[in-house]
Design an enzyme around this catalytic site. Structure first.
Site, PDB file in Angstrom:
ATOM      1  N   ARG A  23       0.814  -1.221   0.000  1.00  0.00           N
ATOM      2  CA  ARG A  23       0.000   0.000   0.000  1.00  0.00           C
ATOM      3  C   ARG A  23       0.842   1.262   0.000  1.00  0.00           C
ATOM      4  O   ARG A  23       0.395   2.319  -0.402  1.00  0.00           O
ATOM      5  CB  ARG A  23      -0.918   0.018   1.229  1.00  0.00           C
ATOM      6  CG  ARG A  23      -1.884  -1.138   1.293  1.00  0.00           C
ATOM      7  CD  ARG A  23      -2.544  -1.197   2.645  1.00  0.00           C
ATOM      8  NE  ARG A  23      -1.529  -1.528   3.658  1.00  0.00           N
ATOM      9  CZ  ARG A  23      -1.760  -1.560   4.964  1.00  0.00           C
ATOM     10  NH1 ARG A  23      -2.952  -1.266   5.435  1.00  0.00           N
ATOM     11  NH2 ARG A  23      -0.804  -1.879   5.810  1.00  0.00           N
ATOM     12  N   GLN A  46       0.535  24.940  19.143  1.00  0.00           N
ATOM     13  CA  GLN A  46      -0.004  25.393  17.865  1.00  0.00           C
ATOM     14  C   GLN A  46       0.766  24.738  16.737  1.00  0.00           C
ATOM     15  O   GLN A  46       1.877  24.244  16.931  1.00  0.00           O
ATOM     16  CB  GLN A  46       0.018  26.921  17.736  1.00  0.00           C
ATOM     17  CG  GLN A  46       1.387  27.543  17.747  1.00  0.00           C
ATOM     18  CD  GLN A  46       1.336  29.076  17.793  1.00  0.00           C
ATOM     19  OE1 GLN A  46       0.503  29.657  18.470  1.00  0.00           O
ATOM     20  NE2 GLN A  46       2.221  29.718  17.087  1.00  0.00           N
ATOM     21  N   ASN A  48       1.741  25.700  12.645  1.00  0.00           N
ATOM     22  CA  ASN A  48       1.742  26.784  11.668  1.00  0.00           C
ATOM     23  C   ASN A  48       2.105  26.237  10.298  1.00  0.00           C
ATOM     24  O   ASN A  48       2.964  25.359  10.184  1.00  0.00           O
ATOM     25  CB  ASN A  48       2.760  27.857  12.057  1.00  0.00           C
ATOM     26  CG  ASN A  48       2.502  28.424  13.433  1.00  0.00           C
ATOM     27  OD1 ASN A  48       1.363  28.584  13.844  1.00  0.00           O
ATOM     28  ND2 ASN A  48       3.557  28.709  14.160  1.00  0.00           N
ATOM     29  N   ARG A  59      13.035  33.094   4.806  1.00  0.00           N
ATOM     30  CA  ARG A  59      12.308  33.511   6.008  1.00  0.00           C
ATOM     31  C   ARG A  59      13.247  33.316   7.193  1.00  0.00           C
ATOM     32  O   ARG A  59      13.773  32.232   7.395  1.00  0.00           O
ATOM     33  CB  ARG A  59      11.040  32.685   6.197  1.00  0.00           C
ATOM     34  CG  ARG A  59       9.994  32.933   5.125  1.00  0.00           C
ATOM     35  CD  ARG A  59       8.747  32.106   5.399  1.00  0.00           C
ATOM     36  NE  ARG A  59       7.769  32.201   4.342  1.00  0.00           N
ATOM     37  CZ  ARG A  59       6.641  32.898   4.410  1.00  0.00           C
ATOM     38  NH1 ARG A  59       6.346  33.575   5.509  1.00  0.00           N
ATOM     39  NH2 ARG A  59       5.799  32.910   3.401  1.00  0.00           N
ATOM     40  N   HIS A  62      14.485  34.096  12.965  1.00  0.00           N
ATOM     41  CA  HIS A  62      13.552  34.466  14.024  1.00  0.00           C
ATOM     42  C   HIS A  62      13.827  33.690  15.301  1.00  0.00           C
ATOM     43  O   HIS A  62      14.230  32.540  15.253  1.00  0.00           O
ATOM     44  CB  HIS A  62      12.113  34.154  13.599  1.00  0.00           C
ATOM     45  CG  HIS A  62      11.737  34.735  12.289  1.00  0.00           C
ATOM     46  ND1 HIS A  62      10.992  34.044  11.367  1.00  0.00           N
ATOM     47  CD2 HIS A  62      12.004  35.933  11.729  1.00  0.00           C
ATOM     48  CE1 HIS A  62      10.803  34.796  10.298  1.00  0.00           C
ATOM     49  NE2 HIS A  62      11.412  35.949  10.489  1.00  0.00           N
ATOM     50  N   LYS A  72      10.490  24.482  18.048  1.00  0.00           N
ATOM     51  CA  LYS A  72       9.779  24.203  16.797  1.00  0.00           C
ATOM     52  C   LYS A  72      10.221  22.865  16.233  1.00  0.00           C
ATOM     53  O   LYS A  72      11.418  22.573  16.168  1.00  0.00           O
ATOM     54  CB  LYS A  72      10.098  25.279  15.749  1.00  0.00           C
ATOM     55  CG  LYS A  72       9.699  26.677  16.126  1.00  0.00           C
ATOM     56  CD  LYS A  72      10.184  27.668  15.080  1.00  0.00           C
ATOM     57  CE  LYS A  72       9.851  29.091  15.508  1.00  0.00           C
ATOM     58  NZ  LYS A  72      10.439  30.069  14.582  1.00  0.00           N
ATOM     59  N   HIS A 119      15.855  30.698  13.991  1.00  0.00           N
ATOM     60  CA  HIS A 119      15.465  29.755  12.948  1.00  0.00           C
ATOM     61  C   HIS A 119      15.128  30.499  11.664  1.00  0.00           C
ATOM     62  O   HIS A 119      14.531  31.568  11.684  1.00  0.00           O
ATOM     63  CB  HIS A 119      14.228  28.966  13.414  1.00  0.00           C
ATOM     64  CG  HIS A 119      13.625  28.141  12.335  1.00  0.00           C
ATOM     65  ND1 HIS A 119      12.491  28.507  11.664  1.00  0.00           N
ATOM     66  CD2 HIS A 119      14.033  26.972  11.801  1.00  0.00           C
ATOM     67  CE1 HIS A 119      12.214  27.589  10.760  1.00  0.00           C
ATOM     68  NE2 HIS A 119      13.137  26.648  10.823  1.00  0.00           N
ATOM     69  N   TYR A 132       5.082  23.706  10.923  1.00  0.00           N
ATOM     70  CA  TYR A 132       5.778  23.810  12.207  1.00  0.00           C
ATOM     71  C   TYR A 132       4.837  23.351  13.315  1.00  0.00           C
ATOM     72  O   TYR A 132       3.717  23.838  13.391  1.00  0.00           O
ATOM     73  CB  TYR A 132       6.104  25.250  12.583  1.00  0.00           C
ATOM     74  CG  TYR A 132       6.802  26.137  11.636  1.00  0.00           C
ATOM     75  CD1 TYR A 132       8.049  26.641  11.962  1.00  0.00           C
ATOM     76  CD2 TYR A 132       6.216  26.553  10.446  1.00  0.00           C
ATOM     77  CE1 TYR A 132       8.696  27.523  11.127  1.00  0.00           C
ATOM     78  CE2 TYR A 132       6.862  27.429   9.607  1.00  0.00           C
ATOM     79  CZ  TYR A 132       8.098  27.918   9.953  1.00  0.00           C
ATOM     80  OH  TYR A 132       8.743  28.801   9.127  1.00  0.00           O
ATOM     81  N   LYS A 167      10.971  43.163   6.919  1.00  0.00           N
ATOM     82  CA  LYS A 167      11.265  42.895   8.326  1.00  0.00           C
ATOM     83  C   LYS A 167      12.494  41.990   8.457  1.00  0.00           C
ATOM     84  O   LYS A 167      13.405  42.278   9.236  1.00  0.00           O
ATOM     85  CB  LYS A 167      10.055  42.242   8.985  1.00  0.00           C
ATOM     86  CG  LYS A 167      10.233  41.875  10.433  1.00  0.00           C
ATOM     87  CD  LYS A 167       8.914  41.298  10.945  1.00  0.00           C
ATOM     88  CE  LYS A 167       9.051  40.565  12.218  1.00  0.00           C
ATOM     89  NZ  LYS A 167       7.789  39.996  12.666  1.00  0.00           N
ATOM     90  N   ASP A 168      12.525  40.884   7.696  1.00  0.00           N
ATOM     91  CA  ASP A 168      13.660  39.963   7.796  1.00  0.00           C
ATOM     92  C   ASP A 168      14.949  40.574   7.251  1.00  0.00           C
ATOM     93  O   ASP A 168      16.025  40.315   7.772  1.00  0.00           O
ATOM     94  CB  ASP A 168      13.352  38.649   7.090  1.00  0.00           C
ATOM     95  CG  ASP A 168      12.340  37.810   7.864  1.00  0.00           C
ATOM     96  OD1 ASP A 168      12.050  38.133   9.032  1.00  0.00           O
ATOM     97  OD2 ASP A 168      11.841  36.823   7.287  1.00  0.00           O
TER      98      ASP A 168
END
Length: 180
Positions: A23, A46, A48, A59, A62, A72, A119, A132, A167-168
């Site tokens: 399968r 959470q 994301n 990205r 952060h 994460k 990250h 994430y 921003k980054d």
């Protein structure tokens, strides 16, 4: 699951152990018992999803500062990325070190990034999606970052950066002073 430590203390590559038959296969992608046995945070508050239109999108980098712990578990579920974890924990024996891991929909690999480690990632394919699982709630007042091309850390991204947010691109270079 198979857990492989990286150059950054507490940062771990997580590979699936596939059980195959006609399968296809079955594999556990997350297990609190197995994570706890490795000393990794098992809380998931959470999940994301990040969609990226173009290859070369960057990205990061952060992180959250104390007391806003946010580990994460990062997995690429469509396309491909290089994922980078940069240790900015002043008390860490691997402060300033980074690890770069290729995560793809095909290799099904994940990277655990511990709290307070910066990250970021760069997409290697168009239409890439990244999922994430996060151990703490996002706290805007605790958000910090470092520039993805800060010469102090020597991160060499595999491709030209084609898309990056203002921003980054605007995070500061490290000035040698202790980080918050």
């Amino acid at each position: 699951m198979r857990f492989t430590p990286t150059e950054v203390q507490g940062c771990v590559v997580v590979d699936l152990q596939e059980h195959s038959d006609d399968r296809g296969f079955f594999a556990r992608a997350f297990c609190t018992t197995e994570f706890a046995e490795q000393g990794l945070d098992t809380m998931v508050v959470q999940a994301n999803l990040s969609f990226n239109h173009r290859a070369g999108t960057l990205r990061g980098m952060h992180r959250q500062i104390p007391p806003h712990a946010e580990g994460k578990l990062v997995r690429c579920i469509r396309g491909a990325i290089v994922d980078v974890a940069l240790d900015l924990r002043e008390d860490s024996p691997t402060f300033g070190a980074h690890t770069m891991v290729e995560l793809t929909a095909d290799n099904r690999r994940a990277l655990w990034v511990p709290p307070y480690v910066a990250h970021g990632y760069q997409t290697l394919a168009d239409s890439t999606e990244v999922l994430y699982q996060v151990s703490g709630p996002y706290a805007p007042e605790g958000e910090r970052g470092q520039r993805y091309d800060d010469p102090a850390f020597g991160i060499t991204w595999p491709h030209e950066v084609t898309v990056v947010s203002d921003k980054d691109a605007g995070w500061p270079d490290w000035d040698g002073r202790p980080l918050p």
